[in-house]
Design a protein around this motif. Structure first.
Motif, PDB file in Angstrom:
ATOM      1  N   LYS A  60     -42.084 -13.424 -17.094  1.00 21.92           N
ATOM      2  CA  LYS A  60     -43.282 -12.724 -16.620  1.00 21.92           C
ATOM      3  C   LYS A  60     -43.835 -11.867 -17.747  1.00 21.92           C
ATOM      4  CE  LYS A  60     -41.991 -12.635 -11.816  1.00 21.92           C
ATOM      5  NZ  LYS A  60     -41.613 -11.869 -10.660  1.00 21.92           N
ATOM      6  N   ILE A  61     -45.116 -12.015 -18.016  1.00 17.55           N
ATOM      7  CA  ILE A  61     -45.802 -11.165 -18.984  1.00 17.55           C
ATOM      8  C   ILE A  61     -46.365 -10.008 -18.176  1.00 17.55           C
ATOM      9  CG2 ILE A  61     -47.534 -11.068 -20.807  1.00 17.55           C
ATOM     10  CD1 ILE A  61     -45.315 -13.297 -21.094  1.00 17.55           C
ATOM     11  N   VAL A  62     -45.991  -8.788 -18.533  1.00 19.30           N
ATOM     12  CA  VAL A  62     -46.400  -7.624 -17.752  1.00 19.30           C
ATOM     13  C   VAL A  62     -47.042  -6.566 -18.646  1.00 19.30           C
ATOM     14  CG1 VAL A  62     -44.588  -8.003 -16.022  1.00 19.30           C
ATOM     15  CG2 VAL A  62     -44.150  -6.475 -17.939  1.00 19.30           C
ATOM     16  N   LYS A  63     -47.828  -5.722 -18.015  1.00 20.59           N
ATOM     17  CA  LYS A  63     -48.432  -4.569 -18.688  1.00 20.59           C
ATOM     18  C   LYS A  63     -47.932  -3.325 -17.978  1.00 20.59           C
ATOM     19  CE  LYS A  63     -52.851  -2.603 -20.102  1.00 20.59           C
ATOM     20  NZ  LYS A  63     -54.313  -2.766 -20.025  1.00 20.59           N
ATOM     21  N   THR A  64     -47.322  -2.411 -18.731  1.00 16.56           N
ATOM     22  CA  THR A  64     -46.776  -1.196 -18.137  1.00 16.56           C
ATOM     23  C   THR A  64     -47.875  -0.146 -17.964  1.00 16.56           C
ATOM     24  OG1 THR A  64     -46.197  -0.210 -20.263  1.00 16.56           O
ATOM     25  CG2 THR A  64     -44.539  -1.625 -19.238  1.00 16.56           C
ATOM     26  N   LYS A  65     -47.525   0.912 -17.263  1.00 19.87           N
ATOM     27  CA  LYS A  65     -48.491   1.990 -17.014  1.00 19.87           C
ATOM     28  C   LYS A  65     -48.937   2.695 -18.290  1.00 19.87           C
ATOM     29  CE  LYS A  65     -46.922   3.010 -12.318  1.00 19.87           C
ATOM     30  NZ  LYS A  65     -47.483   1.857 -11.774  1.00 19.87           N
ATOM     31  N   ASN A  66     -48.105   2.648 -19.349  1.00 20.21           N
ATOM     32  CA  ASN A  66     -48.501   3.260 -20.624  1.00 20.21           C
ATOM     33  C   ASN A  66     -49.043   2.207 -21.607  1.00 20.21           C
ATOM     34  OD1 ASN A  66     -46.055   2.103 -21.120  1.00 20.21           O
ATOM     35  ND2 ASN A  66     -45.128   3.876 -22.085  1.00 20.21           N
ATOM     36  N   ASN A  67     -49.596   1.115 -21.049  1.00 19.00           N
ATOM     37  CA  ASN A  67     -50.284   0.057 -21.803  1.00 19.00           C
ATOM     38  C   ASN A  67     -49.421  -0.692 -22.804  1.00 19.00           C
ATOM     39  OD1 ASN A  67     -52.778   0.337 -20.490  1.00 19.00           O
ATOM     40  ND2 ASN A  67     -53.232   2.130 -21.742  1.00 19.00           N
ATOM     41  N   ARG A  68     -48.133  -0.796 -22.544  1.00 23.65           N
ATOM     42  CA  ARG A  68     -47.266  -1.655 -23.345  1.00 23.65           C
ATOM     43  C   ARG A  68     -47.193  -3.023 -22.680  1.00 23.65           C
ATOM     44  NH1 ARG A  68     -41.540   0.007 -23.893  1.00 23.65           N
ATOM     45  NH2 ARG A  68     -41.811   0.378 -21.686  1.00 23.65           N
ATOM     46  N   TYR A  69     -47.097  -4.063 -23.496  1.00 22.04           N
ATOM     47  CA  TYR A  69     -46.917  -5.408 -22.960  1.00 22.04           C
ATOM     48  C   TYR A  69     -45.472  -5.825 -23.163  1.00 22.04           C
ATOM     49  CZ  TYR A  69     -51.935  -5.800 -22.494  1.00 22.04           C
ATOM     50  OH  TYR A  69     -53.231  -5.604 -22.113  1.00 22.04           O
ATOM     51  N   CYS A  70     -44.891  -6.425 -22.124  1.00 23.07           N
ATOM     52  CA  CYS A  70     -43.493  -6.841 -22.170  1.00 23.07           C
ATOM     53  C   CYS A  70     -43.350  -8.233 -21.562  1.00 23.07           C
ATOM     54  CB  CYS A  70     -42.607  -5.885 -21.371  1.00 23.07           C
ATOM     55  SG  CYS A  70     -42.599  -4.198 -21.985  1.00 23.07           S
ATOM     56  N   ILE A  71     -42.271  -8.894 -21.926  1.00 24.24           N
ATOM     57  CA  ILE A  71     -41.896 -10.165 -21.319  1.00 24.24           C
ATOM     58  C   ILE A  71     -40.583  -9.929 -20.588  1.00 24.24           C
ATOM     59  CG2 ILE A  71     -41.272 -12.573 -21.702  1.00 24.24           C
ATOM     60  CD1 ILE A  71     -42.861 -12.388 -24.362  1.00 24.24           C
ATOM     61  N   ILE A  72     -40.588 -10.147 -19.285  1.00 21.64           N
ATOM     62  CA  ILE A  72     -39.371 -10.054 -18.484  1.00 21.64           C
ATOM     63  C   ILE A  72     -38.842 -11.473 -18.347  1.00 21.64           C
ATOM     64  CG2 ILE A  72     -38.361  -9.428 -16.263  1.00 21.64           C
ATOM     65  CD1 ILE A  72     -40.635  -7.396 -15.932  1.00 21.64           C
TER      66      ILE A  72
END
Length: 100
Positions: free
Chosen positions: A19-31
């Motif tokens: 899953k490609i996600v965007k966190t509340k502090n505008n970081r992008y992560c791959i779970i």
């Protein structure tokens, strides 16, 4: 004589999911939850270089489940979901992910 020895591998019952996600502090992560692993890994995409950041630190980027990873990221918004990641390309300030 047998040429091949038997190898035992513990395979999880879950399907592989990224899953490609965007966190509340505008970081992008791959779970990433792989079907051949029992844990979930979180890769942070560096906002400047596009490099994938991962240190295998429990509770930081390595979790027992996808649910634990989502909680640690404070319920990020899911942008895309893939069963396979093929590549990642950085174009200036944009990151393009090729997935299936």
């Amino acid at each position: 004589k047998r040429v091949f020895s038997s190898i035992r591998m513990r395979i999880s019952q879950r399907p592989t999911c990224h899953k490609i996600v965007k966190t509340k502090n505008n970081r992008y992560c791959i779970i990433s939850s792989l079907g051949v692993r029992n844990d979930t890994q979180v890769f942070t995409i560096d906002g400047y270089t596009g490099r994938l950041l991962y240190n295998a630190q429990p509770g930081i980027d390595l979790f027992a489940s996808e649910k634990d990873a989502v909680c640690a990221l404070q319920y990020p918004s899911v942008i895309m979901e893939y069963c396979a990641l093929v590549g990642l390309l950085v174009l200036g300030s944009e990151v393009c992910i090729l997935g299936a």
